[in-house]
Write a protein that holds these residues in place. Structure first.
Motif, PDB file in Angstrom:
ATOM      1  N   SER A 161       5.771  -1.115   6.782  1.00 55.68           N
ATOM      2  CA  SER A 161       5.594   0.335   6.943  1.00 55.68           C
ATOM      3  C   SER A 161       6.859   1.045   7.401  1.00 55.68           C
ATOM      4  CB  SER A 161       4.488   0.623   7.955  1.00 55.68           C
ATOM      5  OG  SER A 161       3.246   0.149   7.487  1.00 55.68           O
ATOM      6  N   ARG A 162       7.602   0.439   8.298  1.00 54.72           N
ATOM      7  CA  ARG A 162       8.775   1.113   8.877  1.00 54.72           C
ATOM      8  C   ARG A 162       9.901   1.305   7.896  1.00 54.72           C
ATOM      9  NH1 ARG A 162       9.577  -2.893  13.429  1.00 54.72           N
ATOM     10  NH2 ARG A 162       7.339  -2.467  13.374  1.00 54.72           N
ATOM     11  N   ARG A 163       9.836   0.649   6.758  1.00 56.28           N
ATOM     12  CA  ARG A 163      10.948   0.744   5.814  1.00 56.28           C
ATOM     13  C   ARG A 163      10.674   1.664   4.640  1.00 56.28           C
ATOM     14  NH1 ARG A 163      14.799  -3.279   7.062  1.00 56.28           N
ATOM     15  NH2 ARG A 163      14.590  -3.594   9.285  1.00 56.28           N
ATOM     16  N   SER A 172       1.303   1.686   0.209  1.00 51.36           N
ATOM     17  CA  SER A 172       1.915   0.384   0.004  1.00 51.36           C
ATOM     18  C   SER A 172       1.001  -0.733   0.507  1.00 51.36           C
ATOM     19  CB  SER A 172       3.220   0.364   0.808  1.00 51.36           C
ATOM     20  OG  SER A 172       4.214  -0.309   0.140  1.00 51.36           O
ATOM     21  N   ALA A 173       0.443  -0.524   1.680  1.00 47.57           N
ATOM     22  CA  ALA A 173      -0.468  -1.524   2.251  1.00 47.57           C
ATOM     23  C   ALA A 173      -1.689  -1.703   1.354  1.00 47.57           C
ATOM     24  CB  ALA A 173      -0.895  -1.091   3.649  1.00 47.57           C
ATOM     25  N   ARG A 174      -2.174  -0.581   0.826  1.00 49.67           N
ATOM     26  CA  ARG A 174      -3.319  -0.635  -0.090  1.00 49.67           C
ATOM     27  C   ARG A 174      -2.962  -1.416  -1.354  1.00 49.67           C
ATOM     28  NH1 ARG A 174      -5.173   1.872  -4.532  1.00 49.67           N
ATOM     29  NH2 ARG A 174      -7.376   2.463  -4.667  1.00 49.67           N
ATOM     30  N   ALA A 175      -1.820  -1.096  -1.951  1.00 53.49           N
ATOM     31  CA  ALA A 175      -1.407  -1.759  -3.198  1.00 53.49           C
ATOM     32  C   ALA A 175      -1.140  -3.241  -2.973  1.00 53.49           C
ATOM     33  CB  ALA A 175      -0.158  -1.075  -3.761  1.00 53.49           C
ATOM     34  N   LEU A 187      -2.174   0.559  10.418  1.00 51.17           N
ATOM     35  CA  LEU A 187      -3.497   0.915  10.925  1.00 51.17           C
ATOM     36  C   LEU A 187      -4.161   2.026  10.115  1.00 51.17           C
ATOM     37  CD1 LEU A 187      -2.677   0.623  14.710  1.00 51.17           C
ATOM     38  CD2 LEU A 187      -4.226  -0.841  13.404  1.00 51.17           C
ATOM     39  N   GLU A 188      -3.370   2.920   9.516  1.00 52.08           N
ATOM     40  CA  GLU A 188      -3.985   3.970   8.693  1.00 52.08           C
ATOM     41  C   GLU A 188      -4.588   3.355   7.431  1.00 52.08           C
ATOM     42  OE1 GLU A 188      -4.089   7.617   9.545  1.00 52.08           O
ATOM     43  OE2 GLU A 188      -5.731   7.057   8.226  1.00 52.08           O
ATOM     44  N   ALA A 189      -3.944   2.334   6.886  1.00 51.93           N
ATOM     45  CA  ALA A 189      -4.510   1.653   5.714  1.00 51.93           C
ATOM     46  C   ALA A 189      -5.799   0.934   6.081  1.00 51.93           C
ATOM     47  CB  ALA A 189      -3.501   0.668   5.128  1.00 51.93           C
ATOM     48  N   ALA A 190      -5.848   0.430   7.306  1.00 49.00           N
ATOM     49  CA  ALA A 190      -7.085  -0.219   7.768  1.00 49.00           C
ATOM     50  C   ALA A 190      -8.203   0.813   7.868  1.00 49.00           C
ATOM     51  CB  ALA A 190      -6.845  -0.885   9.121  1.00 49.00           C
ATOM     52  N   ARG A 191      -7.886   1.975   8.468  1.00 51.43           N
ATOM     53  CA  ARG A 191      -8.918   3.002   8.612  1.00 51.43           C
ATOM     54  C   ARG A 191      -9.344   3.565   7.264  1.00 51.43           C
ATOM     55  NH1 ARG A 191      -8.473   8.696  11.849  1.00 51.43           N
ATOM     56  NH2 ARG A 191      -6.409   8.819  10.931  1.00 51.43           N
ATOM     57  N   THR A 192      -8.372   3.944   6.445  1.00 54.09           N
ATOM     58  CA  THR A 192      -8.703   4.702   5.235  1.00 54.09           C
ATOM     59  C   THR A 192      -9.246   3.817   4.130  1.00 54.09           C
ATOM     60  OG1 THR A 192      -6.932   6.234   5.791  1.00 54.09           O
ATOM     61  CG2 THR A 192      -7.798   6.331   3.548  1.00 54.09           C
ATOM     62  N   TYR A 193      -8.684   2.642   3.973  1.00 56.10           N
ATOM     63  CA  TYR A 193      -9.057   1.815   2.830  1.00 56.10           C
ATOM     64  C   TYR A 193      -9.735   0.504   3.215  1.00 56.10           C
ATOM     65  CZ  TYR A 193      -6.123   5.177   0.461  1.00 56.10           C
ATOM     66  OH  TYR A 193      -5.587   6.345  -0.013  1.00 56.10           O
ATOM     67  N   GLY A 194      -9.921   0.277   4.510  1.00 57.21           N
ATOM     68  CA  GLY A 194     -10.584  -0.952   4.923  1.00 57.21           C
ATOM     69  C   GLY A 194      -9.754  -2.202   4.712  1.00 57.21           C
ATOM     70  N   VAL A 195      -8.440  -2.058   4.577  1.00 52.69           N
ATOM     71  CA  VAL A 195      -7.591  -3.239   4.432  1.00 52.69           C
ATOM     72  C   VAL A 195      -7.590  -3.988   5.771  1.00 52.69           C
ATOM     73  CG1 VAL A 195      -5.254  -4.068   3.948  1.00 52.69           C
ATOM     74  CG2 VAL A 195      -6.131  -2.043   2.754  1.00 52.69           C
ATOM     75  N   PRO A 196      -7.804  -5.313   5.757  1.00 50.42           N
ATOM     76  CA  PRO A 196      -7.756  -6.061   7.029  1.00 50.42           C
ATOM     77  C   PRO A 196      -6.386  -5.876   7.685  1.00 50.42           C
ATOM     78  CG  PRO A 196      -8.571  -7.445   5.229  1.00 50.42           C
ATOM     79  CD  PRO A 196      -8.078  -6.176   4.601  1.00 50.42           C
ATOM     80  N   SER A 197      -6.380  -5.675   9.001  1.00 49.18           N
ATOM     81  CA  SER A 197      -5.110  -5.448   9.690  1.00 49.18           C
ATOM     82  C   SER A 197      -4.795  -6.609  10.620  1.00 49.18           C
ATOM     83  CB  SER A 197      -5.152  -4.137  10.470  1.00 49.18           C
ATOM     84  OG  SER A 197      -6.146  -4.199  11.470  1.00 49.18           O
ATOM     85  N   ALA A 198      -3.516  -6.745  10.917  1.00 50.39           N
ATOM     86  CA  ALA A 198      -3.059  -7.867  11.743  1.00 50.39           C
ATOM     87  C   ALA A 198      -1.822  -7.450  12.513  1.00 50.39           C
ATOM     88  CB  ALA A 198      -2.742  -9.075  10.859  1.00 50.39           C
ATOM     89  N   GLY A 199      -1.528  -8.183  13.579  1.00 50.87           N
ATOM     90  CA  GLY A 199      -0.325  -7.909  14.356  1.00 50.87           C
ATOM     91  C   GLY A 199      -0.505  -8.347  15.786  1.00 50.87           C
ATOM     92  N   THR A 200       0.557  -8.833  16.404  1.00 49.22           N
ATOM     93  CA  THR A 200       0.453  -9.314  17.779  1.00 49.22           C
ATOM     94  C   THR A 200       1.544  -8.723  18.662  1.00 49.22           C
ATOM     95  OG1 THR A 200       1.628 -11.303  17.081  1.00 49.22           O
ATOM     96  CG2 THR A 200      -0.767 -11.423  17.198  1.00 49.22           C
TER      97      THR A 200
ATOM     98  N   ALA B   6      -7.352   9.530   2.261  1.00 51.97           N
ATOM     99  CA  ALA B   6      -6.603   9.178   3.459  1.00 51.97           C
ATOM    100  C   ALA B   6      -6.599  10.359   4.425  1.00 51.97           C
ATOM    101  CB  ALA B   6      -5.170   8.826   3.084  1.00 51.97           C
ATOM    102  N   ASN B   7      -6.795  10.057   5.705  1.00 49.92           N
ATOM    103  CA  ASN B   7      -6.613  11.088   6.715  1.00 49.92           C
ATOM    104  C   ASN B   7      -5.130  11.400   6.762  1.00 49.92           C
ATOM    105  OD1 ASN B   7      -5.675  12.062   9.349  1.00 49.92           O
ATOM    106  ND2 ASN B   7      -7.852  12.058   9.818  1.00 49.92           N
ATOM    107  N   VAL B   8      -4.807  12.631   6.468  1.00 41.32           N
ATOM    108  CA  VAL B   8      -3.397  12.942   6.331  1.00 41.32           C
ATOM    109  C   VAL B   8      -2.974  14.080   7.239  1.00 41.32           C
ATOM    110  CG1 VAL B   8      -2.916  11.957   4.093  1.00 41.32           C
ATOM    111  CG2 VAL B   8      -4.029  14.162   4.230  1.00 41.32           C
ATOM    112  N   THR B   9      -3.691  14.270   8.328  1.00 45.09           N
ATOM    113  CA  THR B   9      -3.217  15.268   9.274  1.00 45.09           C
ATOM    114  C   THR B   9      -2.642  14.614  10.523  1.00 45.09           C
ATOM    115  OG1 THR B   9      -5.510  15.525   9.944  1.00 45.09           O
ATOM    116  CG2 THR B   9      -4.623  17.174   8.470  1.00 45.09           C
ATOM    117  N   GLY B  10      -3.398  13.713  11.130  1.00 42.99           N
ATOM    118  CA  GLY B  10      -2.869  13.021  12.298  1.00 42.99           C
ATOM    119  C   GLY B  10      -1.813  12.012  11.892  1.00 42.99           C
TER     120      GLY B  10
END
Lengths: 457, 457
Positions: A161-163, A172-175, A187-200, B6-10
């Motif tokens: 995401s940062r790049r 990109s996460a969705r694709a 996290l927005e891809a997780a919320r909007t598209y239900g893509v499983p998210s990960a990170g520690t 996609a939520n695109v405001t926040g």
């Protein structure tokens, strides 16, 4: 020069100005409603690629539903186009039909990926938003699919995401998920598209435990385990990797979920870390590697004890091909095929039907694009395209239609495939490629595209 | 798998999951409020580039103001992080300070482009959104600035929206304008950022006048002129360029504003079309060229009678460098410098002050990065950095501070430079480069970066 936040709910101004000036001229000339067919296709694949992956279709349909010129948009356009055009835009609602390749379908040069039918003005105004979405999402999915092939079954986490642009990161996460990646950091891809998210955790976390007395990696690891449990993945390369692994197991015990290595020669380090973990009894602790991985680096680690890959920059930039280069062309006006003729950019005029021929084994052999109006089932069968047929001594072949209905009378049809459907469809599609089609090296498209012209009777 | 828009405001979920898990662990370990300094910098420029352009700063500040975890975001995060973290996020509002390079400033490897000061948690959570914006916008502006140099004063119109993510397209148009392009085709960039917009017609418009009797380019041109006036630009390469130019002047008269050529060998065609236009008395009709132009193609047309360039794909993809590759690193905790040490990714710990030294002529000679705490004006003067000084026999040099205040106590300061300011600042900055710095060919950074460590007294 205003500095206010971009309006990011409506999609109607994600449009090139010339579309509106064309509408203005078409209205004045009373040509705005001529029945037209526009097609999206790629003249070629990115250099050396064997196939492309259609992605973004679902997002196109979402954007279409938000494509309205409300009062704010109309105000913004005053001075750019004339009042009759503003009136037309204020009432705009796409009323035509859209067909297209399924999301997750493979495509090749000339594949008619999307076909938009409607009046000239209502179709031309969608050019930019449709292309932006399909070009970006398909570029990412096409690169991601190669990474998935290279990983040969090992999971890949998207963390790029940062790049890239902050909203492109979500697409990109969705694709990437569509293409078979396992999860995303976004996290927005997780919320909007239900893509499983990960990170520690990042290096910053470990560094944040430093004091004037020096670093304290063990305290950082202990804090992470306290919050996230022993199943978490500890980042072991902030200071010294060998010490980091030792600290990780000392703090977490041999049940630690995983360790991540983000720098250095990942192959060598993975082997050393695996041996060290095994020596410490942490035989089920997994190894995650990240750090500027692309499909080639992933493939080069196939023989190493790597359990999971993390990919970033290469994924969100399409691994050298950041756009799919698709175009949106007018191919038919009131039933008359049209095409630009002044250059090598020559297009095939006329609405098209696309079929893909495969052997009984499922291996695909040819993309077939039929033009000329006479494209009812029976006609195609006459050309030997549908049903069982023999060609070039290849034996028995089957062909299937590639386009499905997406929009009818301006409304998105009920049973448009979901993201999960697209992910499954692509997985099946990749298996259908001839073996050379999955090669990472530069090459030609995996199958050729044959044009059949079948004049209207 | 939801399919909603996609939520695109926040902007709060434009974040990598590990930032929130780190916050969770830091809260539990009572380390969330340790005072930290994070810095954004690029370890290197894209391959062969001589300089980078800072862009996106204004958008970062906009995103910061929208960075709130409302009920919808909190719901989405339930299950990903624990309740104490959700409570912390619900109250989140950045309360620290941000300094940074002005938008439109040149940067070089190691330049501390942005410095974020605050508690660990409140700073770490901004990593992704800050990097996404700066990495994308700076990549575009850096490529665009090279195109502007190559055009040597001729105007360039940005028309690449269709080749990148639909929202990235808006940021791209903004960054391109910052870098000196004249206008954009993107209407959302016009509305949101006040970028001048432009656009007339595509091939589809001309094609749409075809009938069963054949094409009718003259009717299309007449309709466009009727709607947009003779000052418009007619696209003359749909069928035959020579005939197109003839038709254009026949319909519009010699006062026609411009013709556009979008394909073929643009240099040869520009010369032919110029001669033809002049022969028809249309001596003031301008020639616009477009079609896969990058900075090299623009430069190659310098000797040709081209009046305006249109750029697309190369611009929105950063002309081979689609991300600036900046990173966001924790460099100081409670006043203690920290840095990752396990690889070549070694960072310089400690908060930094950046100065740029220039000759009396204004030509810059060096980027100076001062670390170590003792960075008050007097201390820097002791190092010979501020005021008049002599080094390496280059004569008299001046240095100026590169960072300015952007946020104080969580609030964006009042006098943050506008997009127009950034555009002017960059134009001045490019003039200050040593002459080899404007070379298009691959090379080293135009000036070196020198680190001065000045331990705290």
């Amino acid at each position: 020069m205003s500095n206010r936040v971009a309006n990011v709910t409506g999609t109607a101004l994600l449009t090139d100005q010339y579309e509106l000036t064309m509408i203005s001229a078409a209205i004045k000339a009373e040509r705005a409603d001529r029945q037209c067919v526009f097609e999206v296709f790629a003249r070629r694949l990115p250099d050396g690629r064997r196939y492309g992956v259609v992605a973004g279709t679902g997002r196109v349909l979402e954007a279409l539903e938000e494509f309205r010129f409300s009062g704010d948009e109309i105000s913004a356009l005053r001075g750019i186009v004339d009042e009759p055009t503003l009136d037309w835009l204020a009432d705009y609602r796409f009323s035509g039909d859209i067909d297209g390749y399924r999301e997750g379908e493979l495509y090749f040069p000339g594949s008619p990926i999307m076909t938009v039918r409607g009046g000239f003005a209502e179709g031309v105004v969608l050019e930019t938003v449709i292309l932006s979405i399909l070009n970006y999402d398909s570029a990412i999915a096409s690169a991601a699919a190669r990474m998935v092939s290279a990983a040969a079954g090992r999971p890949i986490i998207e963390m790029g995401s940062r790049r890239t642009h902050e909203r492109a990161a979500v697409a990109s996460a969705r694709a990437a998920y569509l293409a078979g990646l396992t999860a995303t950091s976004n996290l927005e891809a997780a919320r909007t598209y239900g893509v499983p998210s990960a990170g520690t955790a990042a290096h910053a976390f470990t560094l944040s435990f430093a004091t004037a007395d020096g670093s304290d990696e063990k305290a950082a690891f202990a804090a992470q385990i306290d919050a996230l449990g022993t199943g978490t993945t500890l980042l072991v390369d902030t200071y010294d990797i060998r010490q980091g692994v030792e600290n990780a197991i000392a703090v977490a015990g041999p049940e630690l979920g995983g360790v991540r290595i983000d720098s250095g020669d990942l192959g060598v380090l993975a082997r050393q870390v695996r041996a060290q973990l095994d020596g410490l009894g942490a035989t089920s602790t997994q190894i995650v590697v990240s750090g500027d991985l692309d499909e080639y680096a992933i493939a080069s680690l196939r023989a190493e004890p790597v359990d999971t890959y993390g990919v970033g920059t290469a994924l969100v930039t399409g691994s050298g091909a950041p756009t799919a280069g698709m175009v949106y062309k007018l191919v038919e006006v009131d039933g008359v095929p049209v095409a630009k003729r002044s250059s090598r950019k020559e297009s095939h005029g006329g609405a098209k039907r696309a079929l893909r021929a495969a052997r009984d084994t499922g291996t695909i052999v040819e993309e077939i694009v039929v033009t000329g109006g006479g494209i009812a089932d029976g006609d195609v069968a006459d050309e030997g395209v549908s049903g069982d047929w023999a060609v070039d001594g290849l034996g028995s072949l089957k062909a299937r239609d590639l386009q499905i209905p997406l929009v009818r009378g301006g409304r998105v049809v009920d049973d448009v495939p979901t993201l999960a459907d697209a992910r499954e469809h692509l997985a099946r599609g990749l298996v259908s490629l001839p073996w050379e089609g999955l090669g990472l090296s530069h090459g030609d498209p995996a199958v050729g595209t044959r044009y059949i012209t079948r004049p209207e009777k």
